[in-house]
Design an enzyme around this catalytic site. Structure first.
Site, PDB file in Angstrom:
ATOM      1  N   TYR A   1     -12.616 -18.381  -4.124  1.00  0.00           N
ATOM      2  CA  TYR A   1     -13.700 -17.490  -4.549  1.00  0.00           C
ATOM      3  C   TYR A   1     -14.863 -18.291  -5.129  1.00  0.00           C
ATOM      4  O   TYR A   1     -16.031 -17.931  -4.939  1.00  0.00           O
ATOM      5  CB  TYR A   1     -13.173 -16.508  -5.592  1.00  0.00           C
ATOM      6  CG  TYR A   1     -14.087 -15.335  -5.853  1.00  0.00           C
ATOM      7  CD1 TYR A   1     -13.997 -14.175  -5.086  1.00  0.00           C
ATOM      8  CD2 TYR A   1     -15.045 -15.384  -6.854  1.00  0.00           C
ATOM      9  CE1 TYR A   1     -14.840 -13.100  -5.319  1.00  0.00           C
ATOM     10  CE2 TYR A   1     -15.885 -14.319  -7.096  1.00  0.00           C
ATOM     11  CZ  TYR A   1     -15.788 -13.170  -6.325  1.00  0.00           C
ATOM     12  OH  TYR A   1     -16.630 -12.113  -6.550  1.00  0.00           O
TER      13      TYR A   1
ATOM     14  N   TYR B   1     -19.774 -21.204  -4.937  1.00  0.00           N
ATOM     15  CA  TYR B   1     -20.706 -21.453  -6.034  1.00  0.00           C
ATOM     16  C   TYR B   1     -20.757 -22.932  -6.395  1.00  0.00           C
ATOM     17  O   TYR B   1     -21.798 -23.426  -6.839  1.00  0.00           O
ATOM     18  CB  TYR B   1     -20.298 -20.621  -7.253  1.00  0.00           C
ATOM     19  CG  TYR B   1     -20.362 -19.138  -7.001  1.00  0.00           C
ATOM     20  CD1 TYR B   1     -21.552 -18.442  -7.152  1.00  0.00           C
ATOM     21  CD2 TYR B   1     -19.237 -18.422  -6.600  1.00  0.00           C
ATOM     22  CE1 TYR B   1     -21.623 -17.071  -6.912  1.00  0.00           C
ATOM     23  CE2 TYR B   1     -19.293 -17.060  -6.359  1.00  0.00           C
ATOM     24  CZ  TYR B   1     -20.491 -16.394  -6.521  1.00  0.00           C
ATOM     25  OH  TYR B   1     -20.558 -15.049  -6.272  1.00  0.00           O
TER      26      TYR B   1
END
Length: 713
Positions: free
Chosen positions: A460, A464
């Site tokens: 996940y 980022y």
């Protein structure tokens, strides 16, 4: 079908997206020759697209052998014409800006006068001038150009300095500033000179405050020495110029998803140029051992092997994040993904490119102001969580919105009950400021519980991490635009971080990262027979070796367990990083009687040097991990030192050869070996002992029969 190699898109040297290049056949869609005759084809392109001279020459060369009924097939590719870029000329940029079909002669003179002062920002002035003229008229456009000019320069006792200046102008101003400081020190009392220097630095924006601290009053020389050093002043000027350029671009709405996401093209170009210059400088430098000139490494190789390399930094972050997730699985902790956003008054423009009125009314806060607001909220959250005995662990990421306003993401691990309390604390703190404004409850703070059945926390968060480093395997960056690729926008994020001095990644909880990196330099197994470890018990030696093996294997989860757990206090960790060398260790000497290397206690400016990690401390035992003193020099000087050393060695060998020292050395060595040789009666093997007492005679029970064995045999 004829195909041609495309040239790179021609842009103005300021990197502006608005700079249009002449259309060329070389960048045009491929045309088939069977649709039109060569004359019609050439005439059509000349009329509709406007061919360059190079294109016409290529077309004549292609069709010189006559028209073919099907397609033109080239037997070998046509060599690309050499591209000679036009040198950067401020006068050419001024003519380009002054030639805008807006206003009269006086307006053109004003545009020319302004752009000559900031030729690198031609794209900025062009956009601001045209947009203001379209909305408010020519007078507003002229006022905006003058306002942008005033925001990019400052005038003082040392003349005018422009933040858009090139490296040569920056060097000139830095030398002028340092020489002025030298004159003040030579002609004024040092405390008076210090006050004048700080006031001057504050006036030019190089110092945040103009007041003198108590420590500076007691010892003004380190501060004066810094401002009298042209190289130190140059670094400050570059840092301040980057920030002031960014603030000016943000003030006039030049940073947005519609124009330039995250930062301006000029900032990206300056950052790329600076990185290229740094790589060139590092390639010309060598770090070598102060005691052994042949123990050396290229500075470029050393930097590429460290976490300064984006690939290494991304790999280490993902390794530590995966280790935290493994620890959370073993302890049955949940993973939550949090998003922290600033209030609307910190956002300069909307998604449609229009400036935010709330941002203007708030005094146009900068990116640093927004980062400070997030930091203050985070400190309050950490304080409230500590009072509730909640100790989360994980990572925090900082990344920009399309207009450069920072926002934070965090992936944290904790128990389910603690997660509910922690989320309540975060929401209360984030909504304490302007919590009732439209959209605050929906966007100010967001939380996502990561379901392990759908995916891992590492997967996940990998987007980022990579998006803010090198864009590896991310795909599109939707924040920067519909078609923006993360591989391309990663350079913009890097420039944004550099201009505003933003810390992108921060570890929350867990053991010391410095200890992890220090242990990774110890490759060999710790010897229990070492006199330094003799006072350790087997259990203590096992615990220390567990920490080393986990770091050497790159297993962050095992390293956390060996260091005492993910929630252990820093002082309670198994091994702690020690800054400096203990006083008892300073008394030790190496085998040659030379004192061990100790870090510098003073800087080149005369003040106390910051503490530097020198080793690890475990059970009152200090392990020195940085025993070598490294000197950085140019490759030419290092090669000259190596040649000089080799010449000295060669001269010594020549002297020894002339004096026939080898013969004596061989005889003495032979006699020493003969005296040390002791016959083992059972195996007839020759043993070498270093113990003088054992050399007094053969060991008991091994006396040779008769006259013994001849050493020559």
């Amino acid at each position: 079908m004829a195909s041609f190699t495309s040239y790179a898109a021609r842009r103005s040297l300021d990197g502006s997206r608005k700079a249009k290049a002449p259309l060329s056949l070389l960048s045009a869609p491929v045309q088939t020759a069977d649709e039109l005759t060569p004359e019609e084809y050439l005439e059509k392109l000349q009329n509709e697209r406007g061919l360059c001279e190079d294109d016409v020459a290529i077309l004549h060369r292609v069709y010189s052998d006559g028209y073919q009924a099907t397609t033109v097939a080239l037997e070998r590719p046509i060599p690309a014409l050499p591209f000679n870029p036009v040198p950067f000329s401020p006068e050419a940029q001024a003519d380009k800006f002054a030639a805008l079909p807006i206003g009269g002669a006086e307006d053109a003179k004003l545009r020319e006068r302004v752009i000559l002062r900031h030729p690198a920002c031609t794209g900025w002035f062009t956009h601001v001038y045209q947009s203001r003229n379209a909305l408010l008229g020519i007078q507003a456009a002229n006022a905006a150009a003058l306002e942008l000019d005033a925001s990019l320069c400052v005038r003082g006792d040392l003349g005018e300095f422009r933040f858009s200046a090139d490296d040569e102008s920056v060097d000139t101003f830095s030398i002028r500033f340092s020489e002025h400081v030298g004159r003040l020190v030579a002609t004024r009392a040092h405390d008076v000179a210090l006050c004048l220097v700080l006031e001057l630095a504050h006036h030019y924006g190089l110092s945040p405050v103009a007041t003198v601290t108590q420590s500076q009053r007691q010892d003004p020389y380190p501060t004066l020495n810094r401002w009298a050093d042209a190289q130190w002043v140059r670094r400050v000027v570059r840092r301040v110029s980057s920030r002031r350029l960014y603030d000016a671009a943000r003030r006039f709405g030049l940073i947005s998803a519609r124009l330039a996401a995250y930062t301006t093209d000029l900032s990206v170009a300056r950052r790329a140029f600076r990185r290229a210059r740094n790589d060139e400088t590092l390639s010309a430098l060598v770090a070598h051992n102060a005691k052994d000139v042949f123990d050396a490494v290229s500075m470029k190789d050393a930097v590429d092997a460290s976490v300064s390399n984006p690939k290494n930094r991304r790999a280490e972050l993902m390794t530590r994040l995966a280790g935290f997730e493994q620890c959370a699985k073993e302890q049955r902790h949940v993973a939550i993904f949090l998003t922290f956003t600033c209030p609307s008054r910190f956002h300069s423009v909307h998604r449609n490119g229009q400036q935010n009125q709330k941002w203007i009314e708030a005094g146009r806060p900068s990116v640093r102001d927004a980062q400070a607001w997030l930091t203050n909220c985070w400190n309050n959250i950490r304080k409230r969580a500590g009072e509730a005995e909640i100790k989360p662990y994980g990572f925090r990421f900082a990344e920009p919105h399309h207009d450069g306003t920072p926002h934070w993401h965090a992936v944290l691990f904790m128990t389910t009950q603690q997660a509910k309390q922690y989320i309540a604390i975060c929401r209360a703190q984030m909504l304490a400021d302007s919590g009732n404004e439209p959209g605050a409850k929906q966007h100010r703070f967001k939380v996502v519980f990561i379901d392990p059945r759908k995916g891992s926390a590492v997967g996940y968060c990998s987007k980022y991490v990579a998006k803010n480093i090198d864009g590896f395997a991310v795909g599109l960056d939707h924040e920067a635009g519909k078609r923006a690729k993360a591989v391309d926008t990663a350079a913009r994020v890097d420039a944004w971080k550099s201009d505003n001095r933003i810390r992108q990644f921060q570890q929350i909880g867990g053991p010391s990262v410095t200890a992890w990196r220090e242990f990774r330099t110890i490759r060999d197994e710790l010897d229990m027979e070492d006199p330094m470890f003799q006072q350790l018990t087997k259990e203590q030696h096992f615990a220390l070796e567990n920490v080393r093996k986990a770091a050497d294997a790159g297993d962050w989860a095992a390293f956390c367990c060996a260091m005492g757990g993910v929630q252990v206090r820093r002082n309670d960790q198994t091994v702690r990083v020690h800054y400096g060398i203990p006083e008892t260790m300073k008394l030790l000497c190496d085998e040659d009687g030379v004192a061990l290397h100790t870090p510098r206690s003073k800087t080149q400016y005369g003040d106390d040097a910051p503490a530097r990690a020198m080793g690890l401390m475990y059970a009152n035992i200090f392990m020195l991990t940085r025993a070598k003193e490294w000197l950085v020099t140019s490759k030419e000087k290092w090669e000259a030192a190596c040649r000089k050393t080799m010449e000295g060695v060669r001269d010594q060998f020549e002297v020894m050869r002339d004096e026939k020292a080898y013969a004596y050395m061989e005889y003495e060595e032979y006699e020493a070996l003969r005296q040390m040789a002791i016959c083992d009666y059972q195996s007839r093997a020759w043993l070498l002992f270093s113990d003088d007492e054992r050399l007094a005679g053969p060991p008991q029970g091994c006396e040779p029969l008769g006259g013994g064995l001849d050493p020559c045999h």
